[in-house]
Enzyme design. Structure first.
Site, PDB file in Angstrom:
ATOM      1  N   VAL A  39      -5.106  -3.078  -0.291  1.00  0.00           N
ATOM      2  CA  VAL A  39      -6.146  -2.496   0.577  1.00  0.00           C
ATOM      3  C   VAL A  39      -7.094  -3.605   1.010  1.00  0.00           C
ATOM      4  O   VAL A  39      -7.594  -4.372   0.184  1.00  0.00           O
ATOM      5  CB  VAL A  39      -6.969  -1.417  -0.166  1.00  0.00           C
ATOM      6  CG1 VAL A  39      -8.009  -0.808   0.771  1.00  0.00           C
ATOM      7  CG2 VAL A  39      -6.076  -0.336  -0.744  1.00  0.00           C
ATOM      8  N   ILE A  49     -10.249  -8.769   1.264  1.00  0.00           N
ATOM      9  CA  ILE A  49     -11.514  -8.244   0.730  1.00  0.00           C
ATOM     10  C   ILE A  49     -11.312  -7.806  -0.718  1.00  0.00           C
ATOM     11  O   ILE A  49     -10.420  -7.009  -0.996  1.00  0.00           O
ATOM     12  CB  ILE A  49     -11.989  -7.004   1.531  1.00  0.00           C
ATOM     13  CG1 ILE A  49     -12.090  -7.327   3.018  1.00  0.00           C
ATOM     14  CG2 ILE A  49     -13.307  -6.487   1.008  1.00  0.00           C
ATOM     15  CD1 ILE A  49     -12.416  -6.110   3.869  1.00  0.00           C
ATOM     16  N   GLY A  72      -6.675  -6.385   2.668  1.00  0.00           N
ATOM     17  CA  GLY A  72      -6.225  -7.790   2.711  1.00  0.00           C
ATOM     18  C   GLY A  72      -7.026  -8.680   1.775  1.00  0.00           C
ATOM     19  O   GLY A  72      -6.943  -8.551   0.551  1.00  0.00           O
ATOM     20  N   GLY A 102      -3.572 -10.809   7.413  1.00  0.00           N
ATOM     21  CA  GLY A 102      -3.321 -12.234   7.687  1.00  0.00           C
ATOM     22  C   GLY A 102      -2.779 -12.900   6.439  1.00  0.00           C
ATOM     23  O   GLY A 102      -3.163 -12.555   5.320  1.00  0.00           O
ATOM     24  N   GLU A 123       2.304  -3.761  15.977  1.00  0.00           N
ATOM     25  CA  GLU A 123       3.771  -3.868  15.923  1.00  0.00           C
ATOM     26  C   GLU A 123       4.347  -3.325  17.231  1.00  0.00           C
ATOM     27  O   GLU A 123       3.697  -2.527  17.918  1.00  0.00           O
ATOM     28  CB  GLU A 123       4.313  -2.980  14.794  1.00  0.00           C
ATOM     29  CG  GLU A 123       3.748  -3.254  13.430  1.00  0.00           C
ATOM     30  CD  GLU A 123       4.417  -4.437  12.759  1.00  0.00           C
ATOM     31  OE1 GLU A 123       5.530  -4.794  13.161  1.00  0.00           O
ATOM     32  OE2 GLU A 123       3.792  -5.010  11.843  1.00  0.00           O
ATOM     33  N   LYS A 158      -4.016   3.462   2.361  1.00  0.00           N
ATOM     34  CA  LYS A 158      -5.086   2.664   1.735  1.00  0.00           C
ATOM     35  C   LYS A 158      -6.180   3.585   1.189  1.00  0.00           C
ATOM     36  O   LYS A 158      -6.717   3.349   0.106  1.00  0.00           O
ATOM     37  CB  LYS A 158      -5.653   1.678   2.754  1.00  0.00           C
ATOM     38  CG  LYS A 158      -4.635   0.604   3.176  1.00  0.00           C
ATOM     39  CD  LYS A 158      -5.116  -0.169   4.389  1.00  0.00           C
ATOM     40  CE  LYS A 158      -4.142  -1.254   4.810  1.00  0.00           C
ATOM     41  NZ  LYS A 158      -4.439  -1.820   6.129  1.00  0.00           N
ATOM     42  N   ASP A 191      -1.122   4.024   8.032  1.00  0.00           N
ATOM     43  CA  ASP A 191      -1.472   2.858   7.216  1.00  0.00           C
ATOM     44  C   ASP A 191      -2.822   3.079   6.517  1.00  0.00           C
ATOM     45  O   ASP A 191      -2.957   2.853   5.310  1.00  0.00           O
ATOM     46  CB  ASP A 191      -1.526   1.631   8.157  1.00  0.00           C
ATOM     47  CG  ASP A 191      -2.035   0.379   7.479  1.00  0.00           C
ATOM     48  OD1 ASP A 191      -1.221  -0.306   6.841  1.00  0.00           O
ATOM     49  OD2 ASP A 191      -3.246   0.081   7.584  1.00  0.00           O
ATOM     50  N   GLY A 209      -0.093  -9.925  18.813  1.00  0.00           N
ATOM     51  CA  GLY A 209       0.607  -9.852  17.521  1.00  0.00           C
ATOM     52  C   GLY A 209      -0.115  -9.020  16.482  1.00  0.00           C
ATOM     53  O   GLY A 209       0.280  -8.995  15.321  1.00  0.00           O
ATOM     54  N   LYS A 226       0.837  -1.227   0.000  1.00  0.00           N
ATOM     55  CA  LYS A 226       0.000   0.000   0.000  1.00  0.00           C
ATOM     56  C   LYS A 226       0.856   1.256   0.000  1.00  0.00           C
ATOM     57  O   LYS A 226       0.493   2.266  -0.607  1.00  0.00           O
ATOM     58  CB  LYS A 226      -0.934   0.008   1.210  1.00  0.00           C
ATOM     59  CG  LYS A 226      -0.210   0.075   2.540  1.00  0.00           C
ATOM     60  CD  LYS A 226      -0.820  -0.801   3.575  1.00  0.00           C
ATOM     61  CE  LYS A 226       0.263  -1.312   4.489  1.00  0.00           C
ATOM     62  NZ  LYS A 226      -0.129  -2.417   5.308  1.00  0.00           N
TER      63      LYS A 226
HETATM   64  P1  NAP Z   1       7.208  -9.437   6.421  1.00  0.00           P
HETATM   65  O1  NAP Z   1       6.622 -10.585   7.152  1.00  0.00           O
HETATM   66  O2  NAP Z   1       8.065  -8.470   7.164  1.00  0.00           O
HETATM   67  O3  NAP Z   1       8.074 -10.057   5.210  1.00  0.00           O
HETATM   68  C1  NAP Z   1       8.886  -9.276   4.402  1.00  0.00           C
HETATM   69  C2  NAP Z   1       9.688 -10.194   3.476  1.00  0.00           C
HETATM   70  O4  NAP Z   1      10.394  -9.401   2.562  1.00  0.00           O
HETATM   71  C3  NAP Z   1      10.725 -11.054   4.202  1.00  0.00           C
HETATM   72  O5  NAP Z   1      10.829 -12.305   3.592  1.00  0.00           O
HETATM   73  C4  NAP Z   1      12.021 -10.257   4.026  1.00  0.00           C
HETATM   74  O6  NAP Z   1      13.183 -11.061   3.963  1.00  0.00           O
HETATM   75  C5  NAP Z   1      11.792  -9.633   2.681  1.00  0.00           C
HETATM   76  N1  NAP Z   1      12.481  -8.344   2.574  1.00  0.00           N
HETATM   77  C6  NAP Z   1      12.206  -7.210   3.258  1.00  0.00           C
HETATM   78  N2  NAP Z   1      13.061  -6.219   2.905  1.00  0.00           N
HETATM   79  C7  NAP Z   1      13.895  -6.762   1.986  1.00  0.00           C
HETATM   80  C8  NAP Z   1      14.995  -6.255   1.252  1.00  0.00           C
HETATM   81  N3  NAP Z   1      15.430  -5.014   1.412  1.00  0.00           N
HETATM   82  N4  NAP Z   1      15.606  -7.088   0.388  1.00  0.00           N
HETATM   83  C9  NAP Z   1      15.197  -8.374   0.225  1.00  0.00           C
HETATM   84  N5  NAP Z   1      14.147  -8.897   0.914  1.00  0.00           N
HETATM   85  C10 NAP Z   1      13.514  -8.118   1.769  1.00  0.00           C
HETATM   86  O7  NAP Z   1       6.074  -8.565   5.700  1.00  0.00           O
HETATM   87  P2  NAP Z   1       4.575  -9.029   5.386  1.00  0.00           P
HETATM   88  O8  NAP Z   1       3.734  -8.895   6.605  1.00  0.00           O
HETATM   89  O9  NAP Z   1       4.600 -10.314   4.662  1.00  0.00           O
HETATM   90  O10 NAP Z   1       4.090  -7.844   4.415  1.00  0.00           O
HETATM   91  C11 NAP Z   1       4.515  -7.801   3.086  1.00  0.00           C
HETATM   92  C12 NAP Z   1       3.692  -6.774   2.317  1.00  0.00           C
HETATM   93  O11 NAP Z   1       2.321  -7.154   2.315  1.00  0.00           O
HETATM   94  C13 NAP Z   1       3.735  -5.353   2.877  1.00  0.00           C
HETATM   95  O12 NAP Z   1       3.693  -4.432   1.826  1.00  0.00           O
HETATM   96  C14 NAP Z   1       2.440  -5.275   3.686  1.00  0.00           C
HETATM   97  O13 NAP Z   1       1.960  -3.960   3.829  1.00  0.00           O
HETATM   98  C15 NAP Z   1       1.516  -6.071   2.785  1.00  0.00           C
HETATM   99  N6  NAP Z   1       0.361  -6.626   3.483  1.00  0.00           N
HETATM  100  C16 NAP Z   1       0.545  -7.366   4.581  1.00  0.00           C
HETATM  101  C17 NAP Z   1      -0.563  -7.915   5.222  1.00  0.00           C
HETATM  102  C18 NAP Z   1      -0.385  -8.787   6.428  1.00  0.00           C
HETATM  103  O14 NAP Z   1      -1.368  -9.320   6.936  1.00  0.00           O
HETATM  104  N7  NAP Z   1       0.843  -8.998   6.926  1.00  0.00           N
HETATM  105  C19 NAP Z   1      -1.841  -7.675   4.722  1.00  0.00           C
HETATM  106  C20 NAP Z   1      -1.995  -6.913   3.561  1.00  0.00           C
HETATM  107  C21 NAP Z   1      -0.879  -6.394   2.938  1.00  0.00           C
HETATM  108  P3  NAP Z   1      13.677 -11.937   5.225  1.00  0.00           P
HETATM  109  O15 NAP Z   1      12.701 -13.089   5.282  1.00  0.00           O
HETATM  110  O16 NAP Z   1      15.037 -12.372   4.872  1.00  0.00           O
HETATM  111  O17 NAP Z   1      13.585 -11.022   6.412  1.00  0.00           O
HETATM  112  N1  HSE Z   2      -1.361  -3.197   9.852  1.00  0.00           N
HETATM  113  C1  HSE Z   2      -2.477  -3.447   8.988  1.00  0.00           C
HETATM  114  C2  HSE Z   2      -3.742  -3.482   9.802  1.00  0.00           C
HETATM  115  C3  HSE Z   2      -2.385  -4.797   8.261  1.00  0.00           C
HETATM  116  O1  HSE Z   2      -3.716  -3.496  11.036  1.00  0.00           O
HETATM  117  O2  HSE Z   2      -4.815  -3.480   9.184  1.00  0.00           O
HETATM  118  C4  HSE Z   2      -1.768  -4.714   6.893  1.00  0.00           C
HETATM  119  O3  HSE Z   2      -2.382  -3.796   6.050  1.00  0.00           O
END
Ligand code: NAP
Ligand code: HSE
Length: 429
Positions: free
Chosen positions: A132, A136, A134, A302, A190, A205, A201, A187, A105
């Site tokens: 935006v 949905i 997740g 998630g 953050e 979105k 955030d 969890g 985002k």
């Molecule tokens: P995350 O758990 O922190 O994972 C990030 C991944 O990217 C890790 O594998 C990390 O490598 C790699 N990475 C980060 N910086 C890097 C760099 N400079 N060079 C190479 N690799 C790199 O993040 P996430 O929660 O999966 O979120 C990922 C994206 O999805 C974000 O844009 C987030 O906003 C979006 N998103 C997340 C959710 C959610 O529920 N988490 C929902 C909707 C959208 P390592 O494994 O080696 O650390």
């Molecule tokens: N930190 C976001 C939230 C999750 O609490 O909705 C990823 O967009």
């Protein structure tokens, strides 16, 4: 043998891990839907030394060059997060002729226009359903299914962490610090919760949603933003007694050609569907001239819900690749003027701690009256005889934000006023 469609993942964390798991579980189903199998050929991570279950060592790399040197990679899935290097990686992938799917985002809100133009220039697609809400579906409905509508408004709860916290404050009567600690323990929040609790955030979105809904170029700086850190258990008690919930509401409207985009805590009447969206759930309400009001609700984050959105985009692109369909042109966006907060009209809730003595209410009412602000209700909710104070909860009829701000400044300056607490907009009811 049928040639697979090659995929590279940039990131293998929460979302990337979910995508990899789903790709493995659903391999046959996806092959049938696309007409060819999908093959994960490269996975870019930061730490290549870490053991990653289910991933062959040969696919793991920390170099984008290695990813882009592989001609069999046709789709790059960016799930690494953050602005940089994600933005540069997406740009280079598009320039190299790869289709890109992203969940990012921050990148799409800050650089979406430029990246979409880059995709068009290189005849490839850039899809971002997961950025935006997740799991949905909302980007695709706004880009396709609702395209015949003049969208008049988008109102959303698009941050699960804060919605979890606000729901807990409402249901348990807890204070902000306690629910933040609980959200961190579970969890959801953050260790540094700033991006969620300050509405950053949600502002990313909302910028994406407004761009799509109104066909304008919107960046996060166009969004007026306020966080939830100043809310107290008392605000929630008063809200309930008045028939409202408190939600971190992301709202976008185009009024006389000017954009009004806000992320702020707001009183939402309990009769509104959004007031009943609780816990970590997200919801987006869209109003269109043809369709009326539609509500999209579901898990906003998630690994697996987000993988659902990421993979929908991957399958869409893969099907086009297999069918040899050219990518559709992106709709051109125009720049838009942002209406200043002072001109945005709303009803308001205001909590004021005052000296409990004769004439105080009259002085406050005079200030509001002089600003042409009409009072809707006044309730004295609490008195503290020891301190000699009382708490007034005032609600107003619709008034421009600028007039209310001026009135609040004057009320604050009255010697009989100890504190003007939260001033929040009211929606519905
Ligand atoms: P995350 O758990 O922190 O994972 C990030 C991944 O990217 C890790 O594998 C990390 O490598 C790699 N990475 C980060 N910086 C890097 C760099 N400079 N060079 C190479 N690799 C790199 O993040 P996430 O929660 O999966 O979120 C990922 C994206 O999805 C974000 O844009 C987030 O906003 C979006 N998103 C997340 C959710 C959610 O529920 N988490 C929902 C909707 C959208 P390592 O494994 O080696 O650390
Ligand atoms: N930190 C976001 C939230 C999750 O609490 O909705 C990823 O967009």
């Amino acid at each position: 043998m049928t040639q697979p469609v090659g995929i590279a993942l940039l990131g293998a964390g929460n979302v990337g891990g979910g995508v990899l798991q789903a790709l493995e579980r659903g391999a046959d189903r996806y092959a049938a839907r696309v007409g060819r199998p999908l093959e994960v050929r490269r996975v870019l991570v930061r730490d290549t030394s870490r053991k990653r279950t289910g991933l062959a060592r040969r696919v793991i790399t920390d170099s984008l060059d290695v990813v882009l040197e592989d001609d069999a990679v046709r789709i790059v899935v960016e799930v690494m997060g953050g602005e940089q290097p994600a933005f540069e990686h997406i740009r280079r992938a598009l320039e190299s002729g790869r289709h890109v799917v992203t969940a990012n985002k921050e990148v799409m809100a800050k650089h979406g226009g430029e990246l979409l133009r880059c995709a068009s220039a290189h005849s490839v697609r850039l899809l971002y359903e997961a950025s935006v809400g997740g799991g949905i579906p909302i980007i695709s409905p706004l880009s396709r299914d609702l395209l015949a509508n003049e969208i008049t408004g988008v109102t959303a709860i698009i941050n699960g962490t804060t919605n979890f916290m606000l729901t807990a404050m409402a249901q348990q009567g807890s204070d902000y610090a306690d629910v933040l600690a609980e959200a961190q323990r579970l969890g959801y929040a953050e260790p540094d919760p700033t991006a969620d609790v300050e509405g950053i955030d949600a502002s990313y979105k909302l910028a994406i949603l407004c761009g799509l809904a109104f066909h304008v170029d919107v960046t996060p700086t166009d969004v007026m933003r306020a966080g939830i850190t100043g809310l107290t258990a008392r605000d929630f008690r008063y809200a309930r007694e008045l028939g409202y919930a408190i939600k971190l509401l992301a709202s976008g409207r185009l009024i006389d050609g000017e954009l009004v985009a806000t992320v702020q805590p707001a009183f939402v009447a309990l009769s509104e569907p959004l007031a009943r969206v609780d816990g970590v759930l997200n919801a987006v309400q869209v109003e269109g001239d043809l369709v009326g009001r539609v509500l999209f609700e579901g898990p906003g984050a998630g690994p697996m819900p987000t993988a659902s959105a990421v993979l929908a985009d991957v399958l869409d692109v893969a099907r086009d690749l297999v069918a040899g369909r050219p990518p559709a042109e992106n709709i051109a966006y125009r720049r838009v003027r942002v209406r200043p907060a002072s001109k945005v009209t709303s009803r308001f809730y205001m909590r004021v701690t005052v000296a409990d003595q004769a004439g105080v209410l009259a002085r406050i009412a005079t200030i509001l009256g002089k600003q042409d602000i009409s009072i809707a209700s006044v309730i004295q909710f609490e008195t503290d005889p020891d301190a000699g104070t009382a708490e007034l909860v005032i609600t107003t009829h619709a008034t421009p934000g600028g007039k209310l701000e001026a009135a609040v400044r004057q009320i604050q300056a009255l010697p009989v006023v100890n504190e003007v607490g939260n001033v929040l907009p009211m929606v519905g009811g």
